[in-house]
Design a protein around this motif. Structure first.
Motif, PDB file in Angstrom:
ATOM      1  N   VAL A 144     -10.671  -5.390   0.096  1.00 20.20           N
ATOM      2  CA  VAL A 144      -9.222  -5.408  -0.124  1.00 20.20           C
ATOM      3  C   VAL A 144      -8.891  -4.463  -1.278  1.00 20.20           C
ATOM      4  CG1 VAL A 144      -8.954  -7.773   0.736  1.00 20.20           C
ATOM      5  CG2 VAL A 144      -9.306  -7.399  -1.710  1.00 20.20           C
ATOM      6  N   SER A 145      -7.619  -4.172  -1.435  1.00 21.32           N
ATOM      7  CA  SER A 145      -7.209  -3.312  -2.539  1.00 21.32           C
ATOM      8  C   SER A 145      -7.022  -4.148  -3.808  1.00 21.32           C
ATOM      9  CB  SER A 145      -5.901  -2.600  -2.207  1.00 21.32           C
ATOM     10  OG  SER A 145      -4.838  -3.540  -2.158  1.00 21.32           O
ATOM     11  N   VAL A 184       3.189  -3.393  -3.899  1.00 22.17           N
ATOM     12  CA  VAL A 184       4.012  -3.846  -2.781  1.00 22.17           C
ATOM     13  C   VAL A 184       3.777  -5.329  -2.494  1.00 22.17           C
ATOM     14  CG1 VAL A 184       2.411  -3.186  -0.937  1.00 22.17           C
ATOM     15  CG2 VAL A 184       4.851  -3.235  -0.475  1.00 22.17           C
ATOM     16  N   TYR A 185       2.579  -5.840  -2.771  1.00 16.21           N
ATOM     17  CA  TYR A 185       2.287  -7.253  -2.504  1.00 16.21           C
ATOM     18  C   TYR A 185       3.094  -8.158  -3.423  1.00 16.21           C
ATOM     19  CZ  TYR A 185      -1.414  -4.758  -0.264  1.00 16.21           C
ATOM     20  OH  TYR A 185      -2.091  -3.860   0.502  1.00 16.21           O
ATOM     21  N   LEU A 213      11.496  -8.601   2.259  1.00 13.43           N
ATOM     22  CA  LEU A 213      10.862  -7.280   2.203  1.00 13.43           C
ATOM     23  C   LEU A 213       9.818  -7.110   3.300  1.00 13.43           C
ATOM     24  CD1 LEU A 213      10.506  -4.519   0.889  1.00 13.43           C
ATOM     25  CD2 LEU A 213       8.932  -5.577  -0.744  1.00 13.43           C
ATOM     26  N   ARG A 214       9.066  -8.156   3.621  1.00 12.88           N
ATOM     27  CA  ARG A 214       8.029  -8.043   4.644  1.00 12.88           C
ATOM     28  C   ARG A 214       8.649  -7.613   5.981  1.00 12.88           C
ATOM     29  NH1 ARG A 214       4.333  -9.057   8.081  1.00 12.88           N
ATOM     30  NH2 ARG A 214       2.210  -9.451   7.460  1.00 12.88           N
ATOM     31  N   GLN A 215       9.742  -8.268   6.387  1.00 17.80           N
ATOM     32  CA  GLN A 215      10.405  -7.908   7.643  1.00 17.80           C
ATOM     33  C   GLN A 215      10.994  -6.509   7.573  1.00 17.80           C
ATOM     34  OE1 GLN A 215      13.144 -11.217   7.899  1.00 17.80           O
ATOM     35  NE2 GLN A 215      11.972 -12.093   9.596  1.00 17.80           N
ATOM     36  N   TYR A 216      11.566  -6.166   6.440  1.00 20.24           N
ATOM     37  CA  TYR A 216      12.170  -4.848   6.263  1.00 20.24           C
ATOM     38  C   TYR A 216      11.107  -3.758   6.363  1.00 20.24           C
ATOM     39  CZ  TYR A 216      15.466  -1.433   4.308  1.00 20.24           C
ATOM     40  OH  TYR A 216      16.272  -0.352   4.118  1.00 20.24           O
ATOM     41  N   LEU A 239      -0.225  -4.380   6.103  1.00 26.09           N
ATOM     42  CA  LEU A 239       1.158  -3.944   5.939  1.00 26.09           C
ATOM     43  C   LEU A 239       1.343  -3.231   4.602  1.00 26.09           C
ATOM     44  CD1 LEU A 239       4.038  -4.017   7.188  1.00 26.09           C
ATOM     45  CD2 LEU A 239       4.404  -6.103   5.870  1.00 26.09           C
ATOM     46  N   GLY A 240       0.764  -3.776   3.546  1.00 23.68           N
ATOM     47  CA  GLY A 240       0.886  -3.169   2.228  1.00 23.68           C
ATOM     48  C   GLY A 240       0.232  -1.811   2.146  1.00 23.68           C
TER      49      GLY A 240
END
Length: 151
Positions: free
Chosen positions: A60-61, A70-71, A80-83, A109-110
């Motif tokens: 993972v990052s 972003v997380y 924000l996740r949906q956007y 996603l991130g």
């Protein structure tokens, strides 16, 4: 901002998903069992060396592991996740190979959002209202003119 609680929860979850003991993880990292235990309960943070080793070990990052970048923004701003998923479908659809961005986990996603957008700014404008601004890292492909023919 680094929050030990997010780091602790993610570390615990990642270790459990790999089905390894705290002692096995400590041995891999070259630290004590007690240090791993304290990191998982949020009583202790991790040095940069240990945090990097953990991120590498779990694939993972550092942003994901620490809940920053972003997380952290996704955790502070639920919409924000949906956007981001909608924006990735619009601008990065080819990167996803036909998989809807909403089906990606937070790490995937991130990573894609970080690669596609040079900045993600979230401003809370009310109790449950947010202003979200994304800046594409690359020009919008639909606005690029055709490249001139090469001779």
């Amino acid at each position: 901002m680094f929050l030990k609680e997010i780091f602790a929860a993610r570390l615990f979850s990642l270790r459990k998903s790999k089905k390894i003991s705290q002692q096995a993880l400590a041995d891999h990292l070259g630290v004590s069992f007690h240090q791993v235990s304290k990191m998982e309960t949020g009583r202790r943070g991790a040095s940069l060396d240990v945090a990097c080793a953990l991120a590498d070990y779990f694939g993972v990052s550092l942003d994901y592991l620490t809940g920053t970048g972003v997380y952290g923004q996704m955790e502070q701003c639920p919409p924000l996740r949906q956007y981001l998923a909608a924006a990735l479908d619009q601008y990065g659809g080819a990167l996803l190979g036909g998989v809807p961005a909403a089906e990606l986990d937070d790490e995937q996603l991130g990573l894609l959002a970080s690669a596609l957008f040079s900045s993600i700014k979230v401003t809370q404008t009310g109790e449950k209202a947010y202003d979200i601004a994304l800046t594409l890292r690359f020009p919008d492909p639909s606005k690029l003119s055709e490249a001139p023919e090469q001779h």
